[in-house]
Write a protein that holds these residues in place. Structure first.
Motif, PDB file in Angstrom:
ATOM      1  N   ILE A   7     -51.916   5.444 -39.768  1.00 18.68           N
ATOM      2  CA  ILE A   7     -52.516   4.227 -39.224  1.00 18.68           C
ATOM      3  C   ILE A   7     -53.311   4.611 -37.983  1.00 18.68           C
ATOM      4  N   THR A   8     -54.580   4.230 -37.952  1.00 18.32           N
ATOM      5  CA  THR A   8     -55.403   4.415 -36.760  1.00 18.32           C
ATOM      6  C   THR A   8     -55.556   3.068 -36.091  1.00 18.32           C
ATOM      7  N   ARG A  13     -63.177   2.543 -33.967  1.00 22.78           N
ATOM      8  CA  ARG A  13     -63.207   3.571 -35.021  1.00 22.78           C
ATOM      9  C   ARG A  13     -63.395   2.937 -36.398  1.00 22.78           C
ATOM     10  N   THR A  14     -64.086   3.692 -37.249  1.00 22.33           N
ATOM     11  CA  THR A  14     -64.253   3.354 -38.661  1.00 22.33           C
ATOM     12  C   THR A  14     -63.838   4.586 -39.460  1.00 22.33           C
ATOM     13  N   LEU A  15     -63.876   4.490 -40.779  1.00 26.98           N
ATOM     14  CA  LEU A  15     -63.568   5.658 -41.595  1.00 26.98           C
ATOM     15  C   LEU A  15     -64.490   6.827 -41.264  1.00 26.98           C
ATOM     16  N   LEU A  16     -65.716   6.534 -40.870  1.00 28.01           N
ATOM     17  CA  LEU A  16     -66.673   7.600 -40.554  1.00 28.01           C
ATOM     18  C   LEU A  16     -66.469   8.199 -39.172  1.00 28.01           C
ATOM     19  N   THR A  17     -65.869   7.447 -38.246  1.00 25.66           N
ATOM     20  CA  THR A  17     -65.749   7.928 -36.863  1.00 25.66           C
ATOM     21  C   THR A  17     -64.311   8.168 -36.420  1.00 25.66           C
ATOM     22  N   ASP A  18     -63.369   8.042 -37.326  1.00 21.39           N
ATOM     23  CA  ASP A  18     -61.944   8.201 -36.990  1.00 21.39           C
ATOM     24  C   ASP A  18     -61.565   9.683 -36.971  1.00 21.39           C
ATOM     25  N   HIS A  33     -48.968  18.406 -47.878  1.00 21.04           N
ATOM     26  CA  HIS A  33     -48.350  17.078 -47.842  1.00 21.04           C
ATOM     27  C   HIS A  33     -49.274  16.042 -48.472  1.00 21.04           C
ATOM     28  N   ASN A  34     -48.700  14.919 -48.855  1.00 20.67           N
ATOM     29  CA  ASN A  34     -49.458  13.835 -49.476  1.00 20.67           C
ATOM     30  C   ASN A  34     -49.657  12.694 -48.493  1.00 20.67           C
ATOM     31  N   ILE A  35     -50.875  12.185 -48.424  1.00 15.30           N
ATOM     32  CA  ILE A  35     -51.169  10.993 -47.629  1.00 15.30           C
ATOM     33  C   ILE A  35     -51.369   9.879 -48.644  1.00 15.30           C
ATOM     34  N   THR A  36     -50.430   8.965 -48.708  1.00 17.97           N
ATOM     35  CA  THR A  36     -50.464   7.953 -49.757  1.00 17.97           C
ATOM     36  C   THR A  36     -51.008   6.614 -49.283  1.00 17.97           C
ATOM     37  N   VAL A  37     -51.100   6.431 -47.968  1.00 19.01           N
ATOM     38  CA  VAL A  37     -51.649   5.168 -47.454  1.00 19.01           C
ATOM     39  C   VAL A  37     -52.322   5.440 -46.117  1.00 19.01           C
ATOM     40  N   ARG A  38     -53.451   4.742 -45.914  1.00 18.51           N
ATOM     41  CA  ARG A  38     -54.191   4.877 -44.652  1.00 18.51           C
ATOM     42  C   ARG A  38     -54.726   3.508 -44.258  1.00 18.51           C
ATOM     43  N   HIS A  39     -54.566   3.195 -42.984  1.00 18.52           N
ATOM     44  CA  HIS A  39     -55.094   1.938 -42.443  1.00 18.52           C
ATOM     45  C   HIS A  39     -55.857   2.236 -41.163  1.00 18.52           C
TER      46      HIS A  39
END
Length: 160
Positions: A7-8, A13-18, A33-39
């Protein structure tokens, strides 16, 4: 390997600037490792808690939250999420600030980085948003101690 949610927290920030969140995701993936969720959410208590609840309801091992841990009035990650912890891991924040002190000097004292365990037994790390801080936390603390902490979370505390 472990499953992570990221979570950011940022008003800008956006997906492009995070860059902090992207660093975490890229480094975790390289480590297998697996990243299964991102916010990505605003510095808003309700949005932070909603993203956290979404992650906490999923079959994850750990949740990494980056951003909103400073002392600015808009920084509310700590206030939003520490009440959601079933347990705290005080040594994480203490050691993170010690490492950061060597890297950035007294600026490290303004970090309120924390860690804990959620009600659903997920490791939770509340990190500053800078890529350098994310790197310090991930490479020097989180990844080296991950297997140990996951084992501690799953061990039988009431032997029969």
């Amino acid at each position: 390997m472990a499953k992570f949610g990221v979570i950011t927290v940022s008003d800008t920030r956006t997906l492009l600037t995070d860059s902090g969140g992207e660093y975490l995701i890229t480094t975790l993936a390289k480590a297998g490792h697996n990243i299964t969720v991102r916010h990505i959410v605003k510095d808003d208590t309700n949005q932070i808690q909603a993203a956290f609840a979404n992650c906490d309801a999923q079959p994850l091992d750990a949740i990494l939250v980056t951003g909103g841990t400073g002392i600015a009035l808009r920084d509310v990650t700590i206030e939003a999420l520490m009440p959601k912890m079933a347990k705290t891991i005080p040594g994480f924040g203490e050691y993170f600030r010690q490492l950061s002190l060597a890297e950035v000097g007294l600026k490290a004292l303004a970090s309120r980085a924390e860690a804990g365990v959620s009600a659903h037994a997920h490791l939770v790390y509340l990190l500053p948003g800078s890529p350098n801080a994310c790197q310090t936390a991930l490479e020097q603390i989180i990844l080296p101690d991950l297997d140990h902490l996951l084992k501690e979370l799953t061990k039988n505390v009431h032997p029969s």
